[in-house]
Motif scaffolding. Structure first.
Motif, mmCIF file in Angstrom:
data_model
loop_
_atom_site.group_PDB
_atom_site.id
_atom_site.type_symbol
_atom_site.label_atom_id
_atom_site.label_comp_id
_atom_site.label_asym_id
_atom_site.label_seq_id
_atom_site.Cartn_x
_atom_site.Cartn_y
_atom_site.Cartn_z
ATOM 1 N N THR A 52 0.803 -1.405 -0.041
ATOM 2 C CA THR A 52 -0.002 -0.082 -0.064
ATOM 3 C C THR A 52 0.931 1.295 0.042
ATOM 4 N N PRO A 53 0.260 2.227 -0.382
ATOM 5 C CA PRO A 53 1.304 3.734 -0.117
ATOM 6 C C PRO A 53 1.774 3.885 1.341
ATOM 7 N N GLU A 54 0.737 3.266 2.234
ATOM 8 C CA GLU A 54 1.566 3.533 3.551
ATOM 9 C C GLU A 54 2.688 2.631 3.842
ATOM 10 N N HIS A 55 2.585 1.504 3.357
ATOM 11 C CA HIS A 55 3.763 0.430 3.194
ATOM 12 C C HIS A 55 4.829 1.141 2.690
ATOM 13 N N ASP A 56 4.952 1.760 1.231
ATOM 14 C CA ASP A 56 5.729 2.331 0.283
ATOM 15 C C ASP A 56 6.425 3.489 1.024
ATOM 16 N N ASP A 57 5.403 4.217 1.846
ATOM 17 C CA ASP A 57 6.096 5.473 2.628
ATOM 18 C C ASP A 57 7.184 5.118 3.439
ATOM 19 N N LYS A 58 7.441 3.765 3.978
ATOM 20 C CA LYS A 58 8.395 3.339 4.778
ATOM 21 C C LYS A 58 9.721 3.258 4.069
ATOM 22 N N HIS A 59 9.853 3.007 2.983
ATOM 23 C CA HIS A 59 10.967 3.093 1.926
ATOM 24 C C HIS A 59 11.420 4.329 1.787
ATOM 25 N N LYS A 60 12.357 4.933 2.508
ATOM 26 C CA LYS A 60 12.671 6.224 2.411
ATOM 27 C C LYS A 60 14.249 6.379 1.528
ATOM 28 N N LEU A 62 11.968 14.581 -11.015
ATOM 29 C CA LEU A 62 12.353 14.222 -12.510
ATOM 30 C C LEU A 62 12.954 12.956 -12.760
ATOM 31 N N ASP A 63 13.814 12.552 -11.879
ATOM 32 C CA ASP A 63 14.378 11.177 -11.962
ATOM 33 C C ASP A 63 13.434 10.051 -12.310
ATOM 34 N N ALA A 64 12.278 9.993 -11.200
ATOM 35 C CA ALA A 64 11.478 8.702 -11.161
ATOM 36 C C ALA A 64 10.404 9.009 -12.401
ATOM 37 N N GLU A 65 10.101 10.123 -12.650
ATOM 38 C CA GLU A 65 9.177 10.475 -13.702
ATOM 39 C C GLU A 65 9.845 10.064 -15.367
ATOM 40 N N ALA A 66 11.120 10.572 -15.376
ATOM 41 C CA ALA A 66 11.846 10.183 -16.533
ATOM 42 C C ALA A 66 12.103 8.601 -16.595
ATOM 43 N N GLU A 74 6.987 4.804 -6.543
ATOM 44 C CA GLU A 74 8.246 5.423 -6.181
ATOM 45 C C GLU A 74 7.611 6.944 -6.436
ATOM 46 N N LYS A 75 7.246 7.298 -7.681
ATOM 47 C CA LYS A 75 7.060 8.466 -7.998
ATOM 48 C C LYS A 75 5.779 9.052 -7.069
ATOM 49 N N ASP A 76 4.886 8.207 -6.778
ATOM 50 C CA ASP A 76 3.718 8.625 -6.206
ATOM 51 C C ASP A 76 4.118 8.828 -4.653
ATOM 52 N N ARG A 77 5.166 7.789 -4.145
ATOM 53 C CA ARG A 77 5.490 7.992 -2.767
ATOM 54 C C ARG A 77 6.213 9.325 -2.439
ATOM 55 N N ILE A 78 7.169 9.879 -3.790
ATOM 56 C CA ILE A 78 7.852 11.034 -3.490
ATOM 57 C C ILE A 78 6.691 12.121 -3.507
ATOM 58 N N HIS A 79 5.919 12.055 -4.447
ATOM 59 C CA HIS A 79 4.895 13.030 -4.349
ATOM 60 C C HIS A 79 4.129 13.247 -3.221
ATOM 61 N N ARG A 80 3.911 12.286 -2.493
ATOM 62 C CA ARG A 80 3.276 12.286 -1.088
ATOM 63 C C ARG A 80 4.197 13.153 -0.118
ATOM 64 N N VAL A 81 5.454 12.646 -0.174
ATOM 65 C CA VAL A 81 6.534 13.357 0.601
ATOM 66 C C VAL A 81 6.441 14.808 0.452
ATOM 67 N N PHE A 82 6.630 15.040 -0.863
ATOM 68 C CA PHE A 82 6.686 16.703 -1.024
ATOM 69 C C PHE A 82 5.646 17.371 -1.490
ATOM 70 N N ALA A 83 4.303 16.965 -1.068
ATOM 71 C CA ALA A 83 3.045 17.641 -1.558
ATOM 72 C C ALA A 83 2.962 18.969 -0.927
ATOM 73 N N LYS A 84 3.438 19.193 -0.157
ATOM 74 C CA LYS A 84 3.490 20.598 0.586
ATOM 75 C C LYS A 84 4.562 21.566 -0.281
ATOM 76 N N ARG A 85 5.498 21.112 -0.919
ATOM 77 C CA ARG A 85 6.463 21.888 -1.605
ATOM 78 C C ARG A 85 6.111 21.946 -3.020
ATOM 79 N N ALA A 86 5.737 23.151 -3.473
ATOM 80 C CA ALA A 86 5.304 23.513 -4.977
ATOM 81 C C ALA A 86 6.295 23.563 -5.803
ATOM 82 N N ASP A 87 7.553 23.681 -5.262
ATOM 83 C CA ASP A 87 8.717 23.779 -5.985
ATOM 84 C C ASP A 87 9.371 22.378 -6.423
ATOM 85 N N HIS A 88 9.027 21.320 -5.819
ATOM 86 C CA HIS A 88 9.464 20.002 -6.157
ATOM 87 C C HIS A 88 9.257 19.299 -7.336
ATOM 88 N N ARG A 89 10.123 18.490 -7.972
ATOM 89 C CA ARG A 89 9.747 17.797 -9.128
ATOM 90 C C ARG A 89 10.759 16.671 -8.888
#
Length: 128
Positions: free
Chosen positions: A22-30, A107-111, A90-105
């Motif tokens: 689950t996303p909660e499980h994935d969030d533990k892989h930092k 690019l590595d996971a998306e690429a 991983e892309k979704d995990r990173i987006h959750r982690v940085f959801a409050k940072r408007a300047d975060h992208r």
């Protein structure tokens, strides 16, 4: 939606429903473990799973991040779909982690996700 995208989304949902990743499980892989796993399946599918020294760990890619029991390679297209689903996770995990940072992208996971989609679509066109 292309067949490749649909297959990746279906595999990701299977990982959640059947495996409990689950996303909660994935969030533990930092430490990037999910993307390392995606890269291992991608490398295996494209015949580059060997370590930099030319060896491997009894068939397990050199940089596989988890216990050997979780390494379950299949046919190249299936491994690419798995890689895409892991990259999406991983892309979704990173987006959750940085959801409050408007300047975060991320690019590595998306690429990497785009690269996997391109490779699956190439295999589909070739009739693999």
């Amino acid at each position: 939606m292309s067949r490749a995208v649909a297959d990746i989304v279906a595999e990701r949902q299977r990982q959640i429903d059947a495996e409990g990743w689950t996303p909660e499980h994935d969030d533990k892989h930092k430490k990037g473990e999910i993307l390392l796993a995606a890269k291992a399946y991608f490398a295996h599918a494209t015949r580059r799973a060997l370590s930099p020294s030319g060896g491997d760990r009894a068939g397990i890619p050199y940089d596989w991040p988890w216990d050997a029991k979780w390494w379950k390679p299949k046919a190249p297209r299936q491994d690419l779909v798995r890689a895409g689903a892991l990259a999406l996770a991983e892309k979704d995990r990173i987006h959750r982690v940085f959801a409050k940072r408007a300047d975060h992208r991320d690019l590595d996971a998306e690429a990497y996700y785009t690269l996997i989609l391109t490779e699956i679509e190439r295999l589909d066109r070739a009739g693999a």
